[in-house]
Design a protein around this motif. Structure first.
Motif, PDB file in Angstrom:
ATOM      1  N   LEU A   2       0.855  -1.180   0.000  1.00 30.11           N
ATOM      2  CA  LEU A   2       0.000   0.000   0.000  1.00 30.11           C
ATOM      3  C   LEU A   2       0.889   1.229   0.000  1.00 30.11           C
ATOM      4  N   ARG A   3       0.460   2.303  -0.638  1.00 28.48           N
ATOM      5  CA  ARG A   3       1.226   3.542  -0.645  1.00 28.48           C
ATOM      6  C   ARG A   3       0.344   4.728  -0.330  1.00 28.48           C
ATOM      7  N   GLY A  78     -13.231  -1.046   5.787  1.00 26.49           N
ATOM      8  CA  GLY A  78     -13.619  -1.684   7.042  1.00 26.49           C
ATOM      9  C   GLY A  78     -12.469  -2.343   7.777  1.00 26.49           C
ATOM     10  N   SER A  79     -11.290  -2.324   7.211  1.00 22.72           N
ATOM     11  CA  SER A  79     -10.105  -2.936   7.823  1.00 22.72           C
ATOM     12  C   SER A  79      -9.150  -1.865   8.313  1.00 22.72           C
ATOM     13  N   SER A  80      -8.224  -2.263   9.191  1.00 27.04           N
ATOM     14  CA  SER A  80      -7.222  -1.319   9.676  1.00 27.04           C
ATOM     15  C   SER A  80      -5.878  -2.012   9.851  1.00 27.04           C
ATOM     16  N   LEU A  81      -4.827  -1.205   9.833  1.00 23.44           N
ATOM     17  CA  LEU A  81      -3.464  -1.644  10.118  1.00 23.44           C
ATOM     18  C   LEU A  81      -2.932  -0.819  11.266  1.00 23.44           C
ATOM     19  N   CYS A  82      -2.212  -1.456  12.192  1.00 22.46           N
ATOM     20  CA  CYS A  82      -1.610  -0.750  13.322  1.00 22.46           C
ATOM     21  C   CYS A  82      -0.097  -0.713  13.135  1.00 22.46           C
ATOM     22  N   SER A 108      -2.096  -9.554  11.000  1.00 23.06           N
ATOM     23  CA  SER A 108      -1.052  -9.101  10.076  1.00 23.06           C
ATOM     24  C   SER A 108       0.247  -8.799  10.809  1.00 23.06           C
ATOM     25  N   ARG A 109       1.321  -8.950  10.078  1.00 23.27           N
ATOM     26  CA  ARG A 109       2.656  -8.599  10.526  1.00 23.27           C
ATOM     27  C   ARG A 109       3.393  -8.029   9.326  1.00 23.27           C
ATOM     28  N   VAL A 134       2.891  -6.253   4.217  1.00 21.17           N
ATOM     29  CA  VAL A 134       2.266  -7.052   5.277  1.00 21.17           C
ATOM     30  C   VAL A 134       1.963  -8.467   4.790  1.00 21.17           C
ATOM     31  N   THR A 135       1.970  -9.372   5.755  1.00 18.32           N
ATOM     32  CA  THR A 135       1.426 -10.703   5.537  1.00 18.32           C
ATOM     33  C   THR A 135       0.237 -10.829   6.477  1.00 18.32           C
ATOM     34  N   TYR A 136      -0.809 -11.479   5.990  1.00 21.48           N
ATOM     35  CA  TYR A 136      -2.015 -11.604   6.792  1.00 21.48           C
ATOM     36  C   TYR A 136      -2.779 -12.846   6.345  1.00 21.48           C
ATOM     37  N   VAL A 137      -3.673 -13.298   7.175  1.00 17.32           N
ATOM     38  CA  VAL A 137      -4.469 -14.481   6.904  1.00 17.32           C
ATOM     39  C   VAL A 137      -5.743 -14.052   6.189  1.00 17.32           C
TER      40      VAL A 137
END
Length: 138
Positions: A2-3, A78-82, A108-109, A134-137
């Motif tokens: 993402l940018r 509806g999603s977020s990243l910390c 995610s990590r 990120v990697t996520y399920v």
């Protein structure tokens, strides 16, 4: 990858030594800014960058950051990243860890590379670019 780009945060607090500190130590900022698909303010709005930023180094300009990228449009709506960690803001590229997320980014990590795209010190306005891996399920 993402940018998103986000403008500068607002400052609600500071310590009694902030005005004499060479690194603005103790200044606290809270951000709730637009995330756009590109650096143009008229580009597609993807969400909000919300969080807490503290000038946390007595010697150099380095921030302790806790930023949540909340997406309310596009593929990740509806999603977020910390994102949190130490941000030495005078470095050209700054790496910060991604420590979790919600929705599509649950569990995610990863990491983000941030850099200052442009800055207007008179208007106290900056555009930052974040490249996020990120990697996520799913």
């Amino acid at each position: 990858m993402l940018r998103p780009t986000v403008p500068s945060p607002k400052k609600p607090a500071r310590s009694n030594i902030t005005s004499t500190s060479p690194s603005s130590f103790g200044k606290v900022k809270v951000t709730d800014d637009v995330i756009t698909a590109g650096p143009d303010p008229n580009s597609m709005k993807l969400g909000r960058a919300q969080g807490l930023i503290t000038f946390a180094d007595l010697q150099e300009f380095a921030l302790a950051m806790n930023i949540n990228f909340y997406f309310n449009a596009g593929e990740y709506s509806g999603s977020s990243l910390c994102i949190l960690g130490r941000n030495p803001i005078l470095n050209e590229n700054r790496e910060l860890p991604v420590v979790g997320g919600t929705g599509a980014f649950r569990m995610s990590r990863g990491y983000s590379i941030s850099k200052t795209y442009s800055q207007d010190p008179i208007a106290n306005y900056s555009i930052l670019e974040y490249t996020v891996y990120v990697t996520y399920v799913e």
